[in-house]
Design a protein around this motif. Structure first.
Motif, PDB file in Angstrom:
ATOM      1  N   LEU A  54       0.755  -1.279   0.000  1.00  0.00           N
ATOM      2  CA  LEU A  54       0.000   0.000   0.000  1.00  0.00           C
ATOM      3  C   LEU A  54       0.778   1.319   0.000  1.00  0.00           C
ATOM      4  CD1 LEU A  54      -3.019   0.952   1.706  1.00  0.00           C
ATOM      5  CD2 LEU A  54      -2.714  -1.093   0.491  1.00  0.00           C
ATOM      6  N   ALA A  55       0.951   2.482  -0.625  1.00  0.00           N
ATOM      7  CA  ALA A  55       1.528   3.833  -0.795  1.00  0.00           C
ATOM      8  C   ALA A  55       2.304   3.948  -2.095  1.00  0.00           C
ATOM      9  CB  ALA A  55       2.403   4.263   0.365  1.00  0.00           C
ATOM     10  N   ASP A  56       2.124   5.069  -2.723  1.00  0.00           N
ATOM     11  CA  ASP A  56       2.622   5.259  -4.106  1.00  0.00           C
ATOM     12  C   ASP A  56       4.107   5.588  -4.145  1.00  0.00           C
ATOM     13  OD1 ASP A  56       0.144   4.807  -5.219  1.00  0.00           O
ATOM     14  OD2 ASP A  56      -0.468   6.872  -4.948  1.00  0.00           O
ATOM     15  N   VAL A  57       4.825   4.954  -5.059  1.00  0.00           N
ATOM     16  CA  VAL A  57       6.253   5.197  -5.234  1.00  0.00           C
ATOM     17  C   VAL A  57       6.567   5.271  -6.724  1.00  0.00           C
ATOM     18  CG1 VAL A  57       8.599   4.374  -4.783  1.00  0.00           C
ATOM     19  CG2 VAL A  57       6.789   3.894  -3.128  1.00  0.00           C
ATOM     20  N   LEU A  58       7.344   6.288  -7.123  1.00  0.00           N
ATOM     21  CA  LEU A  58       7.865   6.394  -8.477  1.00  0.00           C
ATOM     22  C   LEU A  58       9.377   6.379  -8.405  1.00  0.00           C
ATOM     23  CD1 LEU A  58       7.840   7.060 -11.543  1.00  0.00           C
ATOM     24  CD2 LEU A  58       7.673   9.486 -10.890  1.00  0.00           C
ATOM     25  N   VAL A  59      10.007   5.484  -9.161  1.00  0.00           N
ATOM     26  CA  VAL A  59      11.462   5.441  -9.236  1.00  0.00           C
ATOM     27  C   VAL A  59      11.880   5.814 -10.650  1.00  0.00           C
ATOM     28  CG1 VAL A  59      13.544   4.057  -8.947  1.00  0.00           C
ATOM     29  CG2 VAL A  59      11.561   3.624  -7.485  1.00  0.00           C
ATOM     30  N   ASN A  60      12.507   6.978 -10.800  1.00  0.00           N
ATOM     31  CA  ASN A  60      13.013   7.440 -12.087  1.00  0.00           C
ATOM     32  C   ASN A  60      14.415   6.876 -12.294  1.00  0.00           C
ATOM     33  OD1 ASN A  60      10.852   9.127 -13.075  1.00  0.00           O
ATOM     34  ND2 ASN A  60      11.368  10.593 -11.478  1.00  0.00           N
ATOM     35  N   ASN A  61      14.466   5.693 -12.897  1.00  0.00           N
ATOM     36  CA  ASN A  61      15.734   4.986 -13.047  1.00  0.00           C
ATOM     37  C   ASN A  61      16.251   4.937 -14.484  1.00  0.00           C
ATOM     38  OD1 ASN A  61      17.841   2.791 -12.349  1.00  0.00           O
ATOM     39  ND2 ASN A  61      16.552   1.784 -13.870  1.00  0.00           N
ATOM     40  N   ALA A  62      15.364   4.970 -15.466  1.00  0.00           N
ATOM     41  CA  ALA A  62      15.765   4.770 -16.860  1.00  0.00           C
ATOM     42  C   ALA A  62      16.823   5.778 -17.294  1.00  0.00           C
ATOM     43  CB  ALA A  62      14.552   4.870 -17.777  1.00  0.00           C
ATOM     44  N   GLY A  63      17.817   5.291 -18.017  1.00  0.00           N
ATOM     45  CA  GLY A  63      18.863   6.183 -18.514  1.00  0.00           C
ATOM     46  C   GLY A  63      19.700   5.494 -19.568  1.00  0.00           C
ATOM     47  N   ILE A  64      20.295   6.278 -20.454  1.00  0.00           N
ATOM     48  CA  ILE A  64      21.214   5.739 -21.450  1.00  0.00           C
ATOM     49  C   ILE A  64      22.566   6.424 -21.307  1.00  0.00           C
ATOM     50  CG2 ILE A  64      19.489   4.973 -23.111  1.00  0.00           C
ATOM     51  CD1 ILE A  64      19.788   7.576 -24.584  1.00  0.00           C
ATOM     52  N   TYR A  65      23.611   5.674 -21.571  1.00  0.00           N
ATOM     53  CA  TYR A  65      24.983   6.145 -21.367  1.00  0.00           C
ATOM     54  C   TYR A  65      25.802   5.866 -22.617  1.00  0.00           C
ATOM     55  CZ  TYR A  65      29.715   6.431 -19.429  1.00  0.00           C
ATOM     56  OH  TYR A  65      31.018   6.761 -19.202  1.00  0.00           O
ATOM     57  N   PRO A  66      25.975   6.881 -23.503  1.00  0.00           N
ATOM     58  CA  PRO A  66      26.764   6.649 -24.716  1.00  0.00           C
ATOM     59  C   PRO A  66      28.254   6.509 -24.466  1.00  0.00           C
ATOM     60  CG  PRO A  66      26.091   8.938 -24.579  1.00  0.00           C
ATOM     61  CD  PRO A  66      25.399   8.223 -23.447  1.00  0.00           C
ATOM     62  N   GLY A  67      28.766   7.130 -23.388  1.00  0.00           N
ATOM     63  CA  GLY A  67      30.186   6.973 -23.031  1.00  0.00           C
ATOM     64  C   GLY A  67      31.159   7.621 -23.982  1.00  0.00           C
ATOM     65  N   ASP A  68      30.718   8.618 -24.752  1.00  0.00           N
ATOM     66  CA  ASP A  68      31.605   9.283 -25.703  1.00  0.00           C
ATOM     67  C   ASP A  68      32.292  10.486 -25.073  1.00  0.00           C
ATOM     68  OD1 ASP A  68      30.893   7.550 -27.768  1.00  0.00           O
ATOM     69  OD2 ASP A  68      29.165   8.771 -28.327  1.00  0.00           O
ATOM     70  N   THR A  69      33.367  10.933 -25.725  1.00  0.00           N
ATOM     71  CA  THR A  69      33.970  12.199 -25.346  1.00  0.00           C
ATOM     72  C   THR A  69      33.090  13.335 -25.853  1.00  0.00           C
ATOM     73  OG1 THR A  69      35.251  12.352 -27.390  1.00  0.00           O
ATOM     74  CG2 THR A  69      36.287  11.210 -25.511  1.00  0.00           C
ATOM     75  N   THR A  70      33.343  14.537 -25.368  1.00  0.00           N
ATOM     76  CA  THR A  70      32.540  15.689 -25.785  1.00  0.00           C
ATOM     77  C   THR A  70      32.659  15.934 -27.289  1.00  0.00           C
ATOM     78  OG1 THR A  70      32.773  16.702 -23.602  1.00  0.00           O
ATOM     79  CG2 THR A  70      32.164  18.157 -25.429  1.00  0.00           C
ATOM     80  N   ALA A  71      33.869  15.899 -27.809  1.00  0.00           N
ATOM     81  CA  ALA A  71      34.080  16.174 -29.226  1.00  0.00           C
ATOM     82  C   ALA A  71      33.437  15.129 -30.130  1.00  0.00           C
ATOM     83  CB  ALA A  71      35.578  16.269 -29.527  1.00  0.00           C
ATOM     84  N   ALA A  72      33.252  13.930 -29.612  1.00  0.00           N
ATOM     85  CA  ALA A  72      32.678  12.843 -30.409  1.00  0.00           C
ATOM     86  C   ALA A  72      31.161  12.754 -30.291  1.00  0.00           C
ATOM     87  CB  ALA A  72      33.297  11.514 -29.985  1.00  0.00           C
ATOM     88  N   THR A  73      30.543  13.657 -29.534  1.00  0.00           N
ATOM     89  CA  THR A  73      29.099  13.627 -29.316  1.00  0.00           C
ATOM     90  C   THR A  73      28.397  14.543 -30.304  1.00  0.00           C
ATOM     91  OG1 THR A  73      29.413  13.198 -26.949  1.00  0.00           O
ATOM     92  CG2 THR A  73      27.252  14.025 -27.644  1.00  0.00           C
ATOM     93  N   ASP A  74      27.500  13.989 -31.103  1.00  0.00           N
ATOM     94  CA  ASP A  74      26.766  14.825 -32.056  1.00  0.00           C
ATOM     95  C   ASP A  74      25.460  15.309 -31.429  1.00  0.00           C
ATOM     96  OD1 ASP A  74      24.936  12.686 -32.220  1.00  0.00           O
ATOM     97  OD2 ASP A  74      25.958  11.842 -33.958  1.00  0.00           O
ATOM     98  N   GLU A  75      24.793  16.220 -32.134  1.00  0.00           N
ATOM     99  CA  GLU A  75      23.590  16.846 -31.580  1.00  0.00           C
ATOM    100  C   GLU A  75      22.453  15.838 -31.425  1.00  0.00           C
ATOM    101  OE1 GLU A  75      20.717  20.756 -32.351  1.00  0.00           O
ATOM    102  OE2 GLU A  75      22.426  20.353 -33.658  1.00  0.00           O
ATOM    103  N   LYS A  76      22.355  14.895 -32.341  1.00  0.00           N
ATOM    104  CA  LYS A  76      21.304  13.876 -32.250  1.00  0.00           C
ATOM    105  C   LYS A  76      21.456  13.056 -30.975  1.00  0.00           C
ATOM    106  CE  LYS A  76      19.287  10.020 -34.899  1.00  0.00           C
ATOM    107  NZ  LYS A  76      19.549   8.913 -33.981  1.00  0.00           N
ATOM    108  N   THR A  77      22.683  12.640 -30.683  1.00  0.00           N
ATOM    109  CA  THR A  77      22.934  11.883 -29.454  1.00  0.00           C
ATOM    110  C   THR A  77      22.628  12.724 -28.228  1.00  0.00           C
ATOM    111  OG1 THR A  77      24.644  10.564 -30.540  1.00  0.00           O
ATOM    112  CG2 THR A  77      24.675  10.621 -28.132  1.00  0.00           C
ATOM    113  N   PHE A  78      23.054  13.985 -28.265  1.00  0.00           N
ATOM    114  CA  PHE A  78      22.782  14.901 -27.148  1.00  0.00           C
ATOM    115  C   PHE A  78      21.288  14.945 -26.852  1.00  0.00           C
ATOM    116  CE2 PHE A  78      21.740  18.866 -25.148  1.00  0.00           C
ATOM    117  CZ  PHE A  78      22.796  19.159 -24.312  1.00  0.00           C
TER     118      PHE A  78
END
Length: 222
Positions: A54-78
């Motif tokens: 009984l009592a409501d709980v929301l866990v915001n866990n979902a996430g993706i991790y591309p693991g790229d460097t800044t220079a290698a990150t394109d706008e679509k991935t961002f």
């Protein structure tokens, strides 16, 4: 320990999310799981189907991790990473929190990351999204706490499950820490159960480090 009526865990078909869903189910919760893999989702549901509470709980866990460097990150991935890691939990919380208030209260748990506060050479994009989630935790605690909805976050450290008899490559990042080893998804799940329960009823807006001391203590290379 509180009894739980409804728990929604995003990204619940593997690793930390799955462990959190199973831990809540073990406490007697009805758990709604979501993730990108229908096959893994069915497997998780089959494992926890017989449990409820009984009592409501929301866990915001979902996430993706591309693991790229800044220079290698394109706008679509961002855009994709921010859509999953920040935009989705923001609007899910915007929809769920008022319903929790109307129902008399609830708990929201966000997942941060140790690299939101300790820089590493790759993954700047991901770490910035987790920094955003930790900031939102404090803001939401102030916004929703007075209305009966507690908001806190967990910051996991290096959490991976190595194959039996093998050493995971990420193990090296925990050398010289107080724990001296990687964490398990179950350790993070235990923290989530604590933050959702009556034992933490006076806890608002914190980021609970579950990282083997990675961010709290100086790492001494051995």
């Amino acid at each position: 320990m509180a009894s739980y009526r409804t728990n929604r865990v995003t990204g619940a078909t593997s690793n930390i999310g799955r462990a959190i869903a199973e831990a809540f189910a073990a406490e007697g919760a009805h758990v709604a799981v979501s993730g990108r893999s229908p096959e893994r989702g069915r497997e998780v549901v089959e494992g926890i189907r017989a449990r409820g509470g009984l009592a409501d709980v929301l866990v915001n866990n979902a996430g993706i991790y591309p693991g790229d460097t800044t220079a290698a990150t394109d706008e679509k991935t961002f855009d994709e990473v921010y859509a999953v890691n920040v935009k989705a939990p923001f609007f899910l919380t915007a929809a769920v929190a008022p319903a929790m208030v109307d129902a008399g209260g609830g708990t929201i748990i966000n997942l941060g990351s140790w690299i939101a506060r300790l820089g590493i050479p790759v993954g700047a994009l991901y770490s910035s999204t987790k920094g955003a989630m930790e900031t939102l935790t404090r803001a939401w605690a102030a916004e929703f706490g007075p209305h009966g909805v507690r908001v806190n976050a967990i910051s996991p450290g290096v959490v991976q499950t190595a194959a039996p008899g093998e050493v995971h490559p990420a193990e090296v990042m925990m050398k010289g820490t107080p724990a001296g080893r990687m964490g398990t998804p179950e350790a993070v799940a235990d923290a989530a159960v604590y933050l959702a329960g009556d034992e933490s009823s006076f806890v608002h807006g914190i980021v609970l480090d579950v990282d083997g001391g990675r961010t709290a203590a100086a790492v001494i290379a051995g």
